[in-house]
Scaffold this active site. Structure first.
Site, mmCIF file in Angstrom:
data_model
loop_
_atom_site.group_PDB
_atom_site.id
_atom_site.type_symbol
_atom_site.label_atom_id
_atom_site.label_comp_id
_atom_site.label_asym_id
_atom_site.label_seq_id
_atom_site.Cartn_x
_atom_site.Cartn_y
_atom_site.Cartn_z
ATOM 1 N N GLU A 56 9.703 58.470 -7.769
ATOM 2 C CA GLU A 56 10.031 57.748 -6.531
ATOM 3 C C GLU A 56 10.226 56.252 -6.794
ATOM 4 O O GLU A 56 11.118 55.628 -6.225
ATOM 5 C CB GLU A 56 8.945 57.967 -5.475
ATOM 6 C CG GLU A 56 8.769 59.425 -5.043
ATOM 7 C CD GLU A 56 10.047 60.088 -4.556
ATOM 8 O OE1 GLU A 56 10.902 59.390 -3.980
ATOM 9 O OE2 GLU A 56 10.197 61.307 -4.767
ATOM 10 N N GLU B 253 19.247 61.461 -7.901
ATOM 11 C CA GLU B 253 18.175 62.414 -8.202
ATOM 12 C C GLU B 253 18.075 62.783 -9.671
ATOM 13 O O GLU B 253 16.980 62.895 -10.214
ATOM 14 C CB GLU B 253 18.322 63.660 -7.340
ATOM 15 C CG GLU B 253 18.184 63.382 -5.844
ATOM 16 C CD GLU B 253 16.874 62.678 -5.488
ATOM 17 O OE1 GLU B 253 15.953 62.656 -6.322
ATOM 18 O OE2 GLU B 253 16.794 62.139 -4.372
#
Ligand SMILES: [Zn+2]
Length: 883
Positions: A327, A349
């Site tokens: 994150e 991602e």
């Protein structure tokens, strides 16, 4: 050391090599529904939630740049009621305000043209606070200590749900500043992307105004509020906090320390320091399952952030670190620089997954991060090493390129899959090892510096890496990102030390797959020798001067996203060389061998022949690869007469490792040995081992009387085994413990145990829990999937889900909506279920679910075919073998 001489066949690239089509970022040419004539630059938003009826009232001002005269403003809004709208103070009549829930658009029509230049839009609106994690949502939870029932608020906007919170230009290329103000109860803490700028008393509590954000994409907004506590520290100018519900903040200590370490690492790696004044890690008690990289205010489901020394396992600790590392990487890759459109979601991602793993491995080399088995919260997702999970899906007919066309909101939400995350990660790892760590990092630094506060396409990344490396990275990358699938490289020894290599597409359950070609950054070495690289650009290539009696290993450390199939001579040499190979190479051989069995390229004896020759070891990754395969076969053989014999054989394969590791943790042992012990206990339980089952029951009795008697690492497996063979009394006890605990991690262990019960009467009782609010919504829905997988009764799970689909879907978040029903079918190995799913989907599910239905149908058909094939192969192999 001997250096290998390469003979590379340099030919023209054959025509089947895909050509790059993508261009660098250009705002005007970026896909999307919204017209590009009007660009918002600043939003000021005020939200007043109503906690009695879970609605909210909002008002916003948006500064607009109108690039050429327009008759309409077209922006996004969903499930919002527009109460009033005006531009430059002129009200729109109600007839000029149109909302289209289907298209998720709000259209404001002017009586005459709005001139180019600066304008201000004002909107008043009302909306609802959802139960599931979409837009603004509420979470009910029990407070730690007091056990009191409380409620808190959170948001989840990615991919396309900011428009449920306020109307706006909710596409990633429309970057703007956002300044949020919210009214919350006096005793609440409110958190958003930026620090609090001012706080004052207001009707119904206090009004909290946050500082405006830098220009960013709308999906990165965040708002969380409740009776919260925090702990804090600093990294240079950045204030970092972990925020959790009252009484839990101290459990964020590990996360806080990890965040500090990770933030420093990235400040250096990216070359641009973290740009916001603060970075919060926020624990949510439910609503959504994973974690979300809102800029400056990252949200996590609490068991992925909070670590309790007394009750959390070593696995939980590793998971927390890795999720934070993923994150926080997004703070640069995703937030500071954002993909232009959802067709490039992998840029976010795939990169964050690769970067997070690299950072985690850097600080925790003992965890074998690249080999770690992932256990996703959604039990219908593939487990295993990330790379292998991606390759399994990528070999099927239902796969898609990393970069895929995305047009609708549903397609954007479906893009969050294993190909996007894990194939993306795996390709970047291969590319980094080919270009070299430092060159790759320099390329990333160039990319961040050139595109900060802006958007990009994949082409921008390749250009930066090409500049840094002087190699045409785009030409190598295109085969991996713009076409589906991946290759297998076949190795054939020829006379005179020559080794012939050829590549072809690797597929499973996919007849007549279109042939494709890749530029493969190959790595190889004669075992014990120096590794070398070769960019294989054609269908064939060759190596020379490979000694005929020495083992040759391709794909060093398994870092490449391809498989290698050796001829028999090469394979035999490798089997002899096993003790001299590192664990990464051994696991790579095991994974490839198992894939060849699945693909029908080899018989099961190839895989088990390799397993039986492995040197004795307590290495985690190697044993877990075996356990993964054994679990899969054990499930596939439910109701088969072959199962008992297989279980006996499988126990014999794992026995000596379990005897070495034992039940009792040894002082100072590596954390991965603790993980291995847990995996083995669970595996022996699944394999019906009477000793382990009896031991688990004994330890459970003791644990009930004295929780400290059972090490936190062993709780999940012991509870799962006890749950699996539970009678009603035991089931009730587990349920009672699950109801009582206020720890998310413990609760999950108990309910996982309930879902494992194989007694059909208990299966029914477990399923019914999914409709209650005992579990957060995101966990409740996966209880059904867990039953489908672990109880051995996928039929009962499906009957239940079919009867209650509406209530279950009301608990699913946007990313899960399209796959939920289909995913429940993935544990069937009876071919007739494929037809049943098709018929059900046609009648009951929206068209957007089609790709997920196709995947589930493919999985059922594969399992049905594989099961028959495997039964005969295992029969021959086990009865002829020594065991
Ligand atoms: Zn991510």
């Amino acid at each position: 050391m001997r250096v290998l001489r390469l003979a590379l066949l340099v030919l023209f690239l054959v025509s089947s090599l895909v050509e790059a089509v993508e261009k660098p970022f250009n705002f005007n040419e970026t896909p999307g529904k919204l017209p590009k004539e009007v660009i918002p630059s600043e939003y000021t938003i005020r939200i007043v939630p109503n906690l009695d009826n879970f609605t909210f009232a909002g008002r916003e001002n948006v500064k607009l740049k109108v690039r050429k005269p327009v008759r309409q403003l077209v922006l996004n809004a969903l499930e919002l009621k527009i109460e009033a709208a005006s531009v430059d103070g002129k009200e729109f009549p109600a007839s000029a305000i149109k909302t289209d829930n289907e298209k998720e658009l709000l259209t404001l029509t002017f009586p005459s043209e709005l001139a180019a230049g600066d304008h201000a839009l004002t909107l008043s609106f009302t909306g609802k606070i959802n139960q599931q994690g979409q837009g603004l949502f509420y979470m009910r939870y029990q407070e730690r200590g007091s056990g009191a029932r409380k409620v808190m608020l959170g948001t989840q906007f990615e991919a396309t749900d900011t428009r449920r919170f306020f109307p706006g230009w909710d596409e990633p290329a429309f970057r703007a500043r956002f300044q949020l103000t919210a009214v919350v109860p006096e005793n609440w803490l409110a958190v958003s992307n930026m620090p609090v700028e001012s706080e004052q008393k207001a009707a119904g509590g206090k009004e909290v105004r946050f500082a405006p954000t830098p220009p960013m994409s709308s999906y990165l907004n965040v708002f969380v509020a409740g009776e919260l506590d925090f702990i804090e520290s600093r990294v240079g100018p950045t204030r970092i906090r972990v925020i959790a519900t009252k009484g839990n903040a101290e459990l964020g200590r590990y996360a806080l320390d990890a965040s500090a370490e990770i933030l420093k690492y990235y400040n250096d790696y990216f070359g641009v320091p973290y740009p916001l004044p603060k970075l919060d890690q926020i624990a949510l008690t439910g609503g959504f399952g994973g974690a979300m990289e809102n800029w400056g205010g990252i949200t996590y489901f609490e068991s992925t952030l909070l670590f309790d020394q007394r009750s959390s396992s070593a696995e939980t600790k590793q998971n927390i670190y890795e999720v934070i590392a993923h994150e926080v990487a997004h703070m640069w890759f995703g937030d500071l620089v954002t993909m232009a459109w959802w067709d490039n979601l992998w840029l976010n991602e795939g990169f964050a997954s690769w970067m997070g793993s690299k950072c985690t491995a850097h600080f925790n080399p003992q965890w074998e991060v690249w080999l770690a088995r992932e256990v996703p919260r959604d039990p219908t997702r593939r487990t295993g090493i990330a790379k292998e999970a991606a390759m399994e899906g990528d070999g099927r007919s239902t796969t898609h390129p990393i970069q895929q066309r995305v047009e609708t909101e549903a397609e954007a939400n479906s893009a969050f899959d294993d190909i996007t995350y894990k194939k993306g990660q795996s390709f970047l790892r291969m590319l980094e090892s080919f270009l070299g760590e430092n060159v790759f990092r320099d390329g990333i630094r160039r990319y961040i510096a050139a595109h900060k506060y802006s958007n990009t396409t994949t082409a921008d990344l390749w250009n930066a890496l090409s500049e840094a490396s002087n190699k045409s990275v785009g030409a190598i990358a295109v085969g991996w990102t713009e076409q589906p699938g991946f290759p297998v490289v076949k190795v054939n020894r020829e006379a005179g030390g020559k080794v012939q290599l050829s590549q072809e597409r690797f597929t499973v359950n996919f007849k007549n797959a279109p042939p494709l070609l890749w530029q493969i950054p190959l790595t190889y070495s004669v075992v014990g020798g120096t590794p070398a690289t070769l960019l294989m650009t054609d269908k064939t290539a060759s190596l020379e001067n490979i000694p005929a009696d020495r083992a040759l290993k391709l794909n060093i450390n398994g870092a490449g996203n391809y498989r290698v199939q050796y001829d028999d001579l090469s394979w035999q040499l490798l089997l002899k060389a096993l003790p001299r190979l590192g664990v990464e190479d051994r696991v790579n051989l095991m994974s490839d061998a198992w894939a060849f069995v699945q693909a029908g390229r080899s018989s099961a004896s190839l895989y088990f022949g390799l397993i039986e020759k492995l040197p004795a070891s307590t290495d985690l990754a190697e044993r877990e690869q075996m356990i993964e395969v054994i679990e899969f076969i054990n499930r596939l053989l439910i109701d088969s007469p072959a199962r008992e014999k297989f279980q006996q054989y499988a126990r014999s394969l794992l026995r000596s490792t379990f005897e070495t590791v034992g039940w009792q943790p040894k002082p100072g042992e590596a954390p991965i040995v603790r993980n291995l012990r847990a995996s083995l206990i669970k595996a022996f339980g699944d394999l019906d081992d009477s000793d382990v089952i009896a031991d688990c029951r004994k330890r459970f009795e003791k644990y009930v009387a004295d929780p400290a008697s059972l090490s936190p690492d062993l709780r999940a497996p012991v509870l799962a085994v006890v749950g699996r063979y539970a009678d009603e009394k035991t089931w009730n006890k587990l349920h009672e413990l699950g109801l009582k605990t206020t720890s998310s991690e413990e609760k999950q262990n108990y309910y996982n145990a309930l879902a494992s019960a194989i007694d059909p009467k208990l299966v029914k009782k477990t399923l019914a829990i999914a409709l209650t609010d005992e579990l957060p919504t995101s966990r409740a829905i996966f209880l059904v999937s867990r039953v489908a997988r672990d109880s051995g009764h996928p039929d009962n799970a499906w009957e239940f889900a079919k009867a209650n689909m509406k209530a279950l879907l009301a608990k699913v978040d946007a990313a899960g909506e399209n796959r939920y029903a289909a995913s429940l079918f993935t544990f069937f190995s009876d071919g007739s279920r494929a037809g049943e799913l098709r018929v059900y989907a046609k009648k009951n599910l929206p068209p957007a679910t089609a790709p997920e239905i196709a995947k589930a149908v493919d999985e059922i058909q594969f399992r049905a075919e594989f099961r028959d094939r495997l039964v005969s192969q295992l029969h021959a192999f086990i009865s002829s073998g020594a065991k």
